[in-house]
Design a protein around this motif. Structure first.
Motif, short mmCIF file in Angstrom:
data_model
loop_
_atom_site.label_atom_id
_atom_site.label_comp_id
_atom_site.label_asym_id
_atom_site.label_seq_id
_atom_site.Cartn_x
_atom_site.Cartn_y
_atom_site.Cartn_z
N THR A 43 0.82 -1.21 0.00
CA THR A 43 0.00 0.00 0.00
C THR A 43 0.85 1.27 0.00
N ALA A 44 2.07 1.16 0.52
CA ALA A 44 2.97 2.31 0.48
C ALA A 44 3.57 2.51 -0.91
N ALA A 45 3.53 1.47 -1.73
CA ALA A 45 4.11 1.55 -3.08
C ALA A 45 3.07 1.88 -4.14
N PHE A 82 -1.58 -7.44 -15.11
CA PHE A 82 -0.56 -6.61 -15.74
C PHE A 82 0.51 -6.28 -14.71
N ALA A 83 1.65 -5.85 -15.20
CA ALA A 83 2.78 -5.51 -14.33
C ALA A 83 3.26 -4.10 -14.66
N THR A 84 3.68 -3.39 -13.62
CA THR A 84 4.24 -2.06 -13.80
C THR A 84 5.69 -2.07 -13.34
N LEU A 85 6.50 -1.30 -14.04
CA LEU A 85 7.93 -1.23 -13.76
C LEU A 85 8.31 0.18 -13.33
N MET A 86 8.95 0.27 -12.17
CA MET A 86 9.48 1.53 -11.66
C MET A 86 10.98 1.34 -11.41
N PRO A 87 11.84 1.77 -12.32
CA PRO A 87 13.28 1.53 -12.16
C PRO A 87 13.85 2.10 -10.87
N GLU A 88 13.26 3.16 -10.34
CA GLU A 88 13.78 3.78 -9.12
C GLU A 88 13.20 3.16 -7.86
N GLY A 89 12.41 2.11 -8.00
CA GLY A 89 11.75 1.52 -6.85
C GLY A 89 12.60 0.55 -6.05
#
Length: 278
Positions: A43-45, A82-89
């Motif tokens: 939930t924080a992400a 589906f998938a989401t990508l956050m390189p800075e995560g």
């Protein structure tokens, strides 16, 4: 858009009013969550929410707010996941989502290095996660990592899986294109088609073709035949070299995509144009 992932109902472009109305009624209905409680780490992400009145008028139907900028969204073949990508995560770079239940989850296991690309397997419940130097293959049913493939390049830029599912191709910023077999990943087939960084690779779903683009002003179409005999190497041969985009700040073609049925190729260039090749 930035940290937001928005689901739209393109009412302006759909002529079937019944489809538009049914779609709106589905997104207006309440989502059955059951007794599911998402962990605080998730939930924080990422947070699911309904659009505001102004957003609804603009076509927004569901909004996902992420804690970092989203670079890529990839869909599962069944359409609900589906998938989401956050390189800075960092360790929360890749998040899996289920649209029908408004649920999200993280993949298990910590990844070293910045995540570059994410891709679903075309047939099996597998997820490919490419970092800068390796590819991690996760089994989504068993919730574990089943394989780690060390890439034969310095910096991975893109990845594509063959429609048959037994082979995948990795492109790198060091000009290399490597063809891997799922059962024998230690001996890739190296293809030196380009003289600069490889930006994108894409397989055609129907025809034995794949396309690759680079900053060397080349859009390469390659024939690739995969045999049923696993002991026989695939037949790979360059077919056509396409040129037409203009260079902008040393960039050329940034992405390529095939038509799902016809032998048509779309290319997106740094010159702010999208071109159709056939």
């Amino acid at each position: 858009m930035g940290k937001m992932v928005v689901f739209l109902n393109p009412e302006t472009y759909l002529t079937d009013k019944i489809v538009v109305q049914q779609t709106n009624s589905i997104f207006k209905s309440e989502v059955e969550q059951g007794d599911y409680m998402a962990p605080e780490r998730i939930t924080a992400a990422v947070t699911w929410r309904r659009p505001t009145e102004n957003e609804w008028q603009r076509g927004y139907r569901v909004v996902l707010d992420h804690f970092k900028e989203v670079r890529e969204i990839v869909w599962h073949r069944q359409g609900d996941y589906f998938a989401t990508l956050m390189p800075e995560g960092i360790h929360r770079s890749v998040i899996l989502h289920q649209l029908s239940k408004w649920r999200s989850q993280l993949i298990l296991g910590k990844l070293k290095g910045r995540v570059q690309r994410v891709l679903f397997h075309p047939k099996e419940p597998l997820l490919f996660v490419a970092t800068q130097a390796s590819v991690h293959i996760f089994n989504l049913k068993r919730q574990c990592r089943i394989k780690k493939v060390q890439a034969n390049c310095r910096y991975i830029s893109c990845i594509a899986v063959h429609p048959g599912g037994e082979h995948f191709v990795i492109g790198g910023y060091d000009r290399k294109v490597n063809w891997f077999e799922m059962e024998c990943t230690k001996r890739p087939h190296l293809m030196r088609f380009h003289g600069h960084a490889v930006r994108s690779i894409n397989f055609h779903r129907k025809y034995p073709l794949f396309a690759s683009c680079s900053d060397d002003k080349k859009l390469q179409v390659t024939h690739a035949t995969v045999y049923d005999d696993l002991l026989k190497d695939p037949y790979i041969a360059p077919v056509k070299l396409l040129r037409g985009h203009k260079t902008f700040d040393d960039y050329y073609v940034l992405d390529v995509a095939w038509h799902p049925y016809e032998p048509y190729l779309f290319s997106a260039g740094a010159d702010a144009t999208i071109r159709l090749w056939h």
